[in-house]
Design a protein around this motif. Structure first.
Motif, PDB file in Angstrom:
ATOM      1  N   PHE A  73       0.822  -1.205   0.000  1.00  0.00           N
ATOM      2  CA  PHE A  73       0.000   0.000   0.000  1.00  0.00           C
ATOM      3  C   PHE A  73       0.860   1.261   0.000  1.00  0.00           C
ATOM      4  CE2 PHE A  73      -1.704   3.520   2.491  1.00  0.00           C
ATOM      5  CZ  PHE A  73      -2.754   3.894   1.664  1.00  0.00           C
ATOM      6  N   VAL A  74       1.868   1.295   0.858  1.00  0.00           N
ATOM      7  CA  VAL A  74       2.732   2.480   0.937  1.00  0.00           C
ATOM      8  C   VAL A  74       3.433   2.713  -0.391  1.00  0.00           C
ATOM      9  CG1 VAL A  74       4.790   3.458   2.033  1.00  0.00           C
ATOM     10  CG2 VAL A  74       3.042   2.344   3.435  1.00  0.00           C
ATOM     11  N   GLY A  75       3.962   1.650  -0.986  1.00  0.00           N
ATOM     12  CA  GLY A  75       4.651   1.783  -2.260  1.00  0.00           C
ATOM     13  C   GLY A  75       3.734   2.258  -3.369  1.00  0.00           C
ATOM     14  N   LEU A  76       2.555   1.656  -3.458  1.00  0.00           N
ATOM     15  CA  LEU A  76       1.595   2.058  -4.489  1.00  0.00           C
ATOM     16  C   LEU A  76       1.168   3.506  -4.293  1.00  0.00           C
ATOM     17  CD1 LEU A  76      -0.378   1.545  -6.821  1.00  0.00           C
ATOM     18  CD2 LEU A  76      -2.005   0.656  -5.126  1.00  0.00           C
ATOM     19  N   ASN A  77       0.859   3.874  -3.065  1.00  0.00           N
ATOM     20  CA  ASN A  77       0.391   5.236  -2.807  1.00  0.00           C
ATOM     21  C   ASN A  77       1.483   6.264  -3.114  1.00  0.00           C
ATOM     22  OD1 ASN A  77      -2.083   6.591  -1.772  1.00  0.00           O
ATOM     23  ND2 ASN A  77      -0.654   7.463  -0.311  1.00  0.00           N
ATOM     24  N   ASN A  78       2.724   5.917  -2.787  1.00  0.00           N
ATOM     25  CA  ASN A  78       3.835   6.815  -3.138  1.00  0.00           C
ATOM     26  C   ASN A  78       3.940   6.985  -4.649  1.00  0.00           C
ATOM     27  OD1 ASN A  78       4.656   7.406  -0.544  1.00  0.00           O
ATOM     28  ND2 ASN A  78       6.228   5.814  -0.477  1.00  0.00           N
ATOM     29  N   ALA A  79       3.767   5.886  -5.373  1.00  0.00           N
ATOM     30  CA  ALA A  79       3.849   5.954  -6.837  1.00  0.00           C
ATOM     31  C   ALA A  79       2.726   6.815  -7.404  1.00  0.00           C
ATOM     32  CB  ALA A  79       3.793   4.545  -7.433  1.00  0.00           C
ATOM     33  N   LEU A  80       1.540   6.695  -6.836  1.00  0.00           N
ATOM     34  CA  LEU A  80       0.415   7.499  -7.292  1.00  0.00           C
ATOM     35  C   LEU A  80       0.638   8.981  -6.988  1.00  0.00           C
ATOM     36  CD1 LEU A  80      -2.484   5.123  -6.192  1.00  0.00           C
ATOM     37  CD2 LEU A  80      -1.899   5.733  -8.548  1.00  0.00           C
ATOM     38  N   GLN A 149       2.929 -10.685  -8.977  1.00  0.00           N
ATOM     39  CA  GLN A 149       3.769 -10.634  -7.779  1.00  0.00           C
ATOM     40  C   GLN A 149       5.126 -10.002  -8.084  1.00  0.00           C
ATOM     41  OE1 GLN A 149       3.014 -11.417  -4.464  1.00  0.00           O
ATOM     42  NE2 GLN A 149       4.933 -10.286  -4.289  1.00  0.00           N
ATOM     43  N   ASP A 150       5.725 -10.367  -9.220  1.00  0.00           N
ATOM     44  CA  ASP A 150       7.016  -9.781  -9.586  1.00  0.00           C
ATOM     45  C   ASP A 150       6.887  -8.283  -9.841  1.00  0.00           C
ATOM     46  OD1 ASP A 150       8.285 -12.192  -9.349  1.00  0.00           O
ATOM     47  OD2 ASP A 150       8.285 -12.645 -11.494  1.00  0.00           O
ATOM     48  N   PHE A 151       5.798  -7.885 -10.493  1.00  0.00           N
ATOM     49  CA  PHE A 151       5.548  -6.464 -10.749  1.00  0.00           C
ATOM     50  C   PHE A 151       5.390  -5.704  -9.438  1.00  0.00           C
ATOM     51  CE2 PHE A 151       1.843  -3.471 -11.047  1.00  0.00           C
ATOM     52  CZ  PHE A 151       2.567  -2.376 -11.475  1.00  0.00           C
ATOM     53  N   VAL A 152       4.585  -6.240  -8.523  1.00  0.00           N
ATOM     54  CA  VAL A 152       4.332  -5.567  -7.241  1.00  0.00           C
ATOM     55  C   VAL A 152       5.614  -5.482  -6.417  1.00  0.00           C
ATOM     56  CG1 VAL A 152       3.119  -5.773  -5.039  1.00  0.00           C
ATOM     57  CG2 VAL A 152       1.894  -6.137  -7.186  1.00  0.00           C
ATOM     58  N   THR A 153       6.412  -6.541  -6.450  1.00  0.00           N
ATOM     59  CA  THR A 153       7.682  -6.532  -5.714  1.00  0.00           C
ATOM     60  C   THR A 153       8.595  -5.425  -6.223  1.00  0.00           C
ATOM     61  OG1 THR A 153       7.569  -8.910  -5.258  1.00  0.00           O
ATOM     62  CG2 THR A 153       9.747  -7.880  -5.159  1.00  0.00           C
ATOM     63  N   GLU A 154       8.701  -5.268  -7.532  1.00  0.00           N
ATOM     64  CA  GLU A 154       9.568  -4.237  -8.111  1.00  0.00           C
ATOM     65  C   GLU A 154       9.012  -2.840  -7.836  1.00  0.00           C
ATOM     66  OE1 GLU A 154      13.019  -3.116  -9.483  1.00  0.00           O
ATOM     67  OE2 GLU A 154      12.460  -5.243  -9.561  1.00  0.00           O
ATOM     68  N   THR A 156       7.146  -1.922  -5.313  1.00  0.00           N
ATOM     69  CA  THR A 156       7.341  -1.631  -3.893  1.00  0.00           C
ATOM     70  C   THR A 156       8.788  -1.266  -3.602  1.00  0.00           C
ATOM     71  OG1 THR A 156       5.552  -3.180  -3.333  1.00  0.00           O
ATOM     72  CG2 THR A 156       7.034  -2.528  -1.546  1.00  0.00           C
ATOM     73  N   LYS A 157       9.721  -1.958  -4.240  1.00  0.00           N
ATOM     74  CA  LYS A 157      11.146  -1.671  -4.033  1.00  0.00           C
ATOM     75  C   LYS A 157      11.505  -0.260  -4.477  1.00  0.00           C
ATOM     76  CE  LYS A 157      14.274  -3.599  -6.688  1.00  0.00           C
ATOM     77  NZ  LYS A 157      15.164  -4.632  -7.294  1.00  0.00           N
ATOM     78  N   THR A 162      14.355   4.623   0.213  1.00  0.00           N
ATOM     79  CA  THR A 162      15.112   5.603  -0.576  1.00  0.00           C
ATOM     80  C   THR A 162      14.978   5.358  -2.076  1.00  0.00           C
ATOM     81  OG1 THR A 162      17.111   4.226  -0.426  1.00  0.00           O
ATOM     82  CG2 THR A 162      16.797   5.924   1.270  1.00  0.00           C
ATOM     83  N   GLY A 163      13.992   4.554  -2.465  1.00  0.00           N
ATOM     84  CA  GLY A 163      13.785   4.269  -3.879  1.00  0.00           C
ATOM     85  C   GLY A 163      13.492   5.531  -4.678  1.00  0.00           C
ATOM     86  N   PRO A 164      13.811   5.544  -5.959  1.00  0.00           N
ATOM     87  CA  PRO A 164      13.653   6.751  -6.772  1.00  0.00           C
ATOM     88  C   PRO A 164      12.221   7.252  -6.857  1.00  0.00           C
ATOM     89  CG  PRO A 164      14.125   4.833  -8.158  1.00  0.00           C
ATOM     90  CD  PRO A 164      14.373   4.422  -6.751  1.00  0.00           C
ATOM     91  N   ILE A 165      11.250   6.355  -6.912  1.00  0.00           N
ATOM     92  CA  ILE A 165       9.850   6.796  -6.977  1.00  0.00           C
ATOM     93  C   ILE A 165       9.409   7.391  -5.640  1.00  0.00           C
ATOM     94  CG2 ILE A 165       7.460   6.046  -7.310  1.00  0.00           C
ATOM     95  CD1 ILE A 165       8.465   3.996  -9.325  1.00  0.00           C
ATOM     96  N   ALA A 166       9.912   6.823  -4.547  1.00  0.00           N
ATOM     97  CA  ALA A 166       9.618   7.397  -3.225  1.00  0.00           C
ATOM     98  C   ALA A 166      10.155   8.818  -3.134  1.00  0.00           C
ATOM     99  CB  ALA A 166      10.223   6.528  -2.127  1.00  0.00           C
ATOM    100  N   GLN A 167      11.324   9.064  -3.712  1.00  0.00           N
ATOM    101  CA  GLN A 167      11.904  10.410  -3.700  1.00  0.00           C
ATOM    102  C   GLN A 167      11.080  11.364  -4.564  1.00  0.00           C
ATOM    103  OE1 GLN A 167      14.440  11.034  -1.509  1.00  0.00           O
ATOM    104  NE2 GLN A 167      13.946   8.910  -1.013  1.00  0.00           N
TER     105      GLN A 167
END
Length: 211
Positions: A73-80, A149-154, A156-157, A162-167
């Protein structure tokens, strides 16, 4: 701003979310830890804790793991957020992603919705997975060459820590609207603490006296 109403919702969540996860056979302790993570996260972004826990619960039904569902959820929301679209588009993207994740494979309309909400971010995930672009990634997901699953794992990473999308998401949070939402969450959190303390004292005062 309905600070009191949202605070009451949060107090209820403190008890209800771990119990609901336990009812699914998942760890109540992990659910309590997830609540702490989500509370801190929504406080930073000006989000809604009720909506966050609802999404995590839906992801947990698939993953059977509350910690993993929280990270997704955190990863997806950050990407959005990084995608820069408005709240309505982000909400639609979240719903379309959730449906695709639950099914294990996205439909064309769902993938198109995600491409509208976060095009550059999906391109980044595609490139990390050695695919040319988001469209190619969507095709690979729909025909089974790449697993959800592989897509979601990548995703989220790239979208947490400190991932680039999180930044990218952090850079998007400098506006007035995000600042106002964070301020509102601070008020809600403070009111939650007050209501929780009063509720605890009230419940204690009604405990039967042992003989």
């Amino acid at each position: 701003v309905d600070v009191t109403g949202q605070a009451i919702q949060r107090v209820d969540l403190l008890a209800q979310f771990p119990a609901s996860m336990a009812a699914l056979g998942l760890s109540a302790a992990d659910a309590s830890e997830s609540l702490k993570t989500l509370s801190q996260y929504v406080g930073q972004i000006g989000g809604n804790l009720q909506e966050a826990t609802t999404s995590v619960a839906r992801f947990a039904e698939v993953t059977k793991n509350v910690k993993a569902a929280t990270a997704i959820f955190v990863g997806l929301n950050n990407a959005l957020i990084a995608g820069g679209a408005g709240e309505q588009v982000r909400a639609s993207g979240l719903e379309q992603f959730t449906q695709a994740f639950s099914r294990g494979i996205p439909q064309l309309i769902e993938w198109r919705s995600l491409m509208v909400a976060m095009p550059a971010q999906l391109n980044a995930v595609a490139e990390a997975m050695k695919l040319p672009n988001a469209q190619a990634l969507g095709e690979a997901l729909t025909n089974g060459r790449v697993s959800m699953q592989d897509f979601v794992t990548e995703l989220t990473k790239l979208s947490t820590g400190t991932g680039p999308i999180a930044q990218q998401a952090l850079a998007r949070m400098n506006g007035i609207q995000f600042a106002f939402n964070v301020f509102k969450n601070t008020l809600v959190e403070g009111m939650t603490s007050i209501i929780d303390r009063k509720s605890t004292r009230l419940n204690s005062s009604h405990m039967p006296v042992s003989r």
